[in-house]
Design an enzyme around this catalytic site. Structure first.
Site, short mmCIF file in Angstrom:
data_model
loop_
_atom_site.label_atom_id
_atom_site.label_comp_id
_atom_site.label_asym_id
_atom_site.label_seq_id
_atom_site.Cartn_x
_atom_site.Cartn_y
_atom_site.Cartn_z
N GLY A 159 15.77 3.92 -13.16
CA GLY A 159 15.18 2.82 -12.41
C GLY A 159 13.72 3.11 -12.09
N GLY A 160 12.96 2.08 -11.81
CA GLY A 160 11.55 2.25 -11.48
C GLY A 160 10.67 2.49 -12.69
N GLU A 161 11.20 2.26 -13.89
CA GLU A 161 10.40 2.50 -15.11
C GLU A 161 9.55 1.29 -15.50
OE1 GLU A 161 14.43 4.67 -15.81
OE2 GLU A 161 13.81 2.62 -15.29
N TYR B 17 -5.13 -61.02 -6.53
CA TYR B 17 -5.66 -61.65 -5.32
C TYR B 17 -7.02 -61.07 -4.94
CZ TYR B 17 -6.06 -63.27 -0.52
OH TYR B 17 -6.52 -63.85 0.64
N LYS C 57 11.03 -1.87 -16.17
CA LYS C 57 11.79 -2.77 -17.05
C LYS C 57 11.74 -4.21 -16.57
CE LYS C 57 15.70 -0.50 -16.83
NZ LYS C 57 15.27 0.61 -15.94
#
Length: 282
Positions: A177-179, A86, A181
């Site tokens: 922990g805290g390494e 249109y 990983k």
């Protein structure tokens, strides 16, 4: 009344006036836009006949605020193709995007989600959740991480440079922990790795079966150390297993992959053959 699909008529005197109006339409805000020139047969008045499919619902007041009050707006009838025919029956002036038939699946699901996440949540919550997860993952993987590798991470990186086999399981062991990983494990996601914190065997295999050629990282929380899933590890490393959850499938995969376990406990020698394990102390 709000709608995403509107048609408009703009009477204008100069080409500059016409082009200024067209420039207000931003590709980021719409799915499809088309307009054409017409001349009224009785008065000779030049006017722009246009149609727009917006990404979000918008009211008449919002249209006038965004595009000015000189154009006449009405909610469109018919589909994109009918409105294109249109509006361009005399001359095509501008077109942005591609027309889509009503009910067509041509547009990508992610595009539909990004247009109106809340609407998809109501209509198809499962698909909306997957789209949201995909978007969040893309944002996560695009973030650049900057950190210095620790000695054990350098050792692990060197091990990953070797060609993987169908037996070796690398065990990154750090009891305190805290390494770093989990930091290393999550970084692997950005390189296409499958990341899991463990769980039931069939849950893990179902998720992995979505793309079973990925390298594998088990990032085991301290609280789950006593429930280490050695069965899933060995099945995935062997490259032949059955995923029986929801959509049962037997998988036999030629491509060998790396499998790393990041854990606060050492491997149980009664659960895995000793020659499988390569321990890296964090």
């Amino acid at each position: 009344m709000a709608s995403k699909r509107w048609c408009f008529t703009l009477n204008y005197k100069t080409a500059l006036e016409r082009e200024t109006f067209i420039s207000l339409f931003s590709r980021d805000e719409l799915n499809y836009f088309v307009c054409g020139d017409e001349i009224a047969p009785t008065t000779g008045q030049k006017h722009l006949q246009g149609y727009v499919s917006m990404k979000k619902l918008i009211r008449l007041g919002g249209l006038k605020k965004k595009f000015g009050s000189i154009a006449h707006w009405e909610i469109a009838k018919g589909d994109d193709f009918q409105n294109r025919d249109y509006c361009t029956k005399e001359t095509l002036i501008a077109e942005i995007g591609a027309p889509v038939k009503k009910g067509s699946n041509r547009r990508k699901i992610m595009e539909i989600y990004e247009e109106d996440p809340e609407e998809m949540k109501l209509r198809d919550p499962d698909t909306a959740l997957r789209c949201k997860a995909k978007k969040l993952r893309e944002e996560y993987c695009s973030e650049v991480s900057v950190f210095s590798l620790r000695p054990w991470q350098i050792e692990l990186h060197r091990a990953l440079m070797e060609v993987p086999d169908d037996r070796t399981i690398i065990w990154a062991y750090g009891p305190d922990g805290g390494e770093g990983k989990s930091t290393f494990a999550k970084e692997l996601i950005k390189y296409g790795w499958f990341y899991t914190a463990g769980g039931k065997t069939q849950d893990i295999l179902y998720m992995y079966a979505q793309d079973p050629e990925r390298n594998i990282a088990f990032d085991v929380p301290r609280c789950s150390s006593e429930m280490m899933n050695y069965q899933a590890m060995e099945m995935m490393k062997n490259r032949v297993f059955a995923s029986t959850k929801y959509r049962p499938v037997d998988l036999c995969i030629r491509k060998k992959v790396h499998l790393i376990v990041f854990a606060n406990v050492a491997p149980d020698p009664t659960k895995l053959s000793e020659d499988r394990i390569v321990i890296i102390n964090c």
